[in-house]
Design an enzyme around this catalytic site. Structure first.
Site, PDB file in Angstrom:
ATOM      1  N   GLY A  46     -11.228 -30.210  45.317  1.00  0.00           N
ATOM      2  CA  GLY A  46     -12.326 -29.785  46.170  1.00  0.00           C
ATOM      3  C   GLY A  46     -12.453 -28.273  46.108  1.00  0.00           C
ATOM      4  N   GLN A  51     -14.843 -19.924  48.801  1.00  0.00           N
ATOM      5  CA  GLN A  51     -13.697 -19.671  47.910  1.00  0.00           C
ATOM      6  C   GLN A  51     -14.098 -18.937  46.637  1.00  0.00           C
ATOM      7  OE1 GLN A  51     -12.173 -23.962  48.220  1.00  0.00           O
ATOM      8  NE2 GLN A  51     -10.292 -22.770  47.966  1.00  0.00           N
ATOM      9  N   CYS A  90      -3.912 -25.555  48.850  1.00  0.00           N
ATOM     10  CA  CYS A  90      -5.246 -24.941  48.761  1.00  0.00           C
ATOM     11  C   CYS A  90      -5.270 -23.995  47.577  1.00  0.00           C
ATOM     12  CB  CYS A  90      -5.540 -24.182  50.055  1.00  0.00           C
ATOM     13  SG  CYS A  90      -7.112 -23.308  50.040  1.00  0.00           S
ATOM     14  N   LEU A  91      -6.339 -24.033  46.794  1.00  0.00           N
ATOM     15  CA  LEU A  91      -6.452 -23.116  45.651  1.00  0.00           C
ATOM     16  C   LEU A  91      -6.437 -21.659  46.097  1.00  0.00           C
ATOM     17  CD1 LEU A  91      -9.198 -24.926  43.542  1.00  0.00           C
ATOM     18  CD2 LEU A  91      -6.760 -24.774  43.014  1.00  0.00           C
ATOM     19  N   HIS A 132     -10.546 -30.300  55.204  1.00  0.00           N
ATOM     20  CA  HIS A 132     -10.046 -29.063  54.590  1.00  0.00           C
ATOM     21  C   HIS A 132     -11.213 -28.178  54.107  1.00  0.00           C
ATOM     22  CE1 HIS A 132      -7.024 -26.837  52.024  1.00  0.00           C
ATOM     23  NE2 HIS A 132      -8.156 -26.511  51.425  1.00  0.00           N
ATOM     24  N   GLU A 133     -12.169 -28.802  53.418  1.00  0.00           N
ATOM     25  CA  GLU A 133     -13.287 -28.016  52.881  1.00  0.00           C
ATOM     26  C   GLU A 133     -14.204 -27.524  54.003  1.00  0.00           C
ATOM     27  OE1 GLU A 133     -12.821 -27.075  49.977  1.00  0.00           O
ATOM     28  OE2 GLU A 133     -11.388 -28.606  49.365  1.00  0.00           O
ATOM     29  N   HIS A 136     -12.933 -24.406  55.396  1.00  0.00           N
ATOM     30  CA  HIS A 136     -13.311 -23.228  54.604  1.00  0.00           C
ATOM     31  C   HIS A 136     -14.678 -22.692  55.030  1.00  0.00           C
ATOM     32  CE1 HIS A 136     -10.129 -22.680  51.699  1.00  0.00           C
ATOM     33  NE2 HIS A 136     -10.171 -23.930  51.284  1.00  0.00           N
TER      34      HIS A 136
HETATM   35 NI    NI Z   1      -8.722 -24.935  50.167  1.00  0.00          NI
END
Ligand code: NI
Length: 178
Positions: A46, A51, A90-91, A132-133, A136
């Site tokens: 995702g 991000q 998380c990236l 989670h997204e 963000h």
């Molecule tokens: Ni993330």
């Protein structure tokens, strides 16, 4: 289309709430294409627009279930229930993951790239990804979801990421939420 650079914890853009997408035009469609390419290159399951430094309420995902990639614009959680603990990463917080408890099931509504209303009832990994997204889009990173003990232990590791001291570490191979 070259993938974007993914912003990492410490970048102020990750702490800002994103704005609604007013119009789903060709620019938004191109942005989504580039976000999908960035997500696959990472690789992650995702990716939310903040991000990559874009303050718009949209995210993309692909849970590797043969149905993706997907995108949702102006998403909202209208209902959630249950509880589920899952090791989440998380990236934007590379190489780290924690057991985080969140509602298991969510009902998410939003729009697709044609402007049509969409509605998802999701649980477990898919439900986790949505939450989670969406975090963000509200300027919330998973480190804000840690309990006190986890947060204490995470402090140094997170600081090392922010200082760029984690570069020597091999990337995490866990399948974790991005
Ligand atoms: Ni993330």
């Amino acid at each position: 289309m070259a993938p974007y650079e993914i912003r990492v914890i410490g970048d102020p853009v990750l702490k800002q709430a994103a704005a609604d997408v007013e119009e789903i035009d060709s620019k938004v469609v191109r942005l989504v294409d580039d976000m999908v390419a960035t997500m696959y290159a990472a690789p992650g399951i995702g990716l939310a627009a903040p991000q990559i430094g874009v303050q718009k309420r949209l995210f993309v995902w692909d849970l590797d279930d043969g149905t993706g990639p997907h995108a949702i614009v102006n998403p909202e959680i209208v209902e959630s229930d249950g509880e589920w603990t899952f090791q989440e990463g998380c990236l934007s917080v590379p190489g780290l993951s924690w057991d985080i408890t969140r509602p298991n099931r969510v009902h998410v509504v939003g729009r697709d790239l044609d402007g049509n209303e969409v509605s998802y009832e999701a649980s477990e990994l898919e439900g986790r990804m949505f939450q989670h997204e969406l975090d963000h889009l509200n300027g919330v990173l998973l480190v804000e979801r840690l309990d006190d003990d986890q947060a204490r232990d995470a402090k140094r590791q997170v600081r090392d990421i922010m200082l760029g001291l984690d570069k020597e570490k091999p990337p995490s191979r866990r399948l974790s939420l991005r």
